[in-house]
Design a protein around this motif. Sequence first.
Motif, PDB file in Angstrom:
ATOM      1  N   MET A   1      46.476  31.461  48.267  1.00  0.00           N
ATOM      2  CA  MET A   1      46.524  33.237  48.177  1.00  0.00           C
ATOM      3  C   MET A   1      45.741  33.645  48.861  1.00  0.00           C
ATOM      4  N   SER A   2      46.165  35.075  49.545  1.00  0.00           N
ATOM      5  CA  SER A   2      46.085  35.378  50.802  1.00  0.00           C
ATOM      6  C   SER A   2      44.922  36.539  50.375  1.00  0.00           C
ATOM      7  N   THR A   3      43.639  36.302  50.904  1.00  0.00           N
ATOM      8  CA  THR A   3      42.748  37.702  50.799  1.00  0.00           C
ATOM      9  C   THR A   3      43.409  38.505  51.086  1.00  0.00           C
ATOM     10  N   ALA A   4      44.233  38.904  52.149  1.00  0.00           N
ATOM     11  CA  ALA A   4      44.985  40.336  52.511  1.00  0.00           C
ATOM     12  C   ALA A   4      45.805  41.171  51.267  1.00  0.00           C
ATOM     13  N   ILE A   5      45.840  40.157  50.237  1.00  0.00           N
ATOM     14  CA  ILE A   5      46.349  41.424  49.077  1.00  0.00           C
ATOM     15  C   ILE A   5      44.874  41.776  48.006  1.00  0.00           C
ATOM     16  N   GLN A   6      44.962  42.843  48.222  1.00  0.00           N
ATOM     17  CA  GLN A   6      44.171  43.435  47.495  1.00  0.00           C
ATOM     18  C   GLN A   6      44.673  44.366  46.568  1.00  0.00           C
ATOM     19  N   ILE A   7      43.732  44.563  44.968  1.00  0.00           N
ATOM     20  CA  ILE A   7      43.754  44.796  43.803  1.00  0.00           C
ATOM     21  C   ILE A   7      42.867  45.383  43.406  1.00  0.00           C
ATOM     22  N   PHE A   8      43.411  46.414  42.488  1.00  0.00           N
ATOM     23  CA  PHE A   8      42.456  48.020  42.777  1.00  0.00           C
ATOM     24  C   PHE A   8      42.374  47.626  41.074  1.00  0.00           C
ATOM     25  N   LEU A   9      41.126  48.048  40.506  1.00  0.00           N
ATOM     26  CA  LEU A   9      40.654  47.777  39.151  1.00  0.00           C
ATOM     27  C   LEU A   9      40.152  49.296  38.659  1.00  0.00           C
ATOM     28  N   SER A  10      40.620  49.827  37.925  1.00  0.00           N
ATOM     29  CA  SER A  10      40.971  50.950  37.075  1.00  0.00           C
ATOM     30  C   SER A  10      40.360  50.986  35.894  1.00  0.00           C
TER      31      SER A  10
END
Length: 142
Positions: A1-10
């Motif tokens: 997987m790419s570290t470019a994939i950003q996942i925001f945790l709310s």
Amino acid sequence: MSTAIQIFLSYARADQAQVETVYQRLLAEGYTPWMDKENLFGGERWEKAIFRALEQADFVLICLTPRAYNRRGFLRREIRKALYFAKEKLDTDIYLIPVRFEECEVEESLRKYQWVDLFSVDGWDRLLKAIREGIERRQLKH
């Protein structure tokens, strides 16, 4: 997987310990999770930084528990902002993923999105599949 994939945790502050576990697991999977506790710096204008991270995120996980349901505060603003950004996506995009950490209500504004139950035996696998499917759908559209 790419570290470019950003996942925001709310999440609600009361659920921070559980969310930190998800943060670490996403990091181990090769993603770039964003969590205020981990990614805000001293002296930073926190509200602007949070909304910037939300806007730049490839995915937003809305972490749900009974403690988060019907809770007033900044979580409400994050959910409203994520729903606003979701309007800019295609109907087939996977962007906003409600994630239940335990049995609880899903608020009305999030019910049109299929949620993932992390407390289920296959919960983590289902979350990762949703993220992978979301990535794949976007790549096919470029």
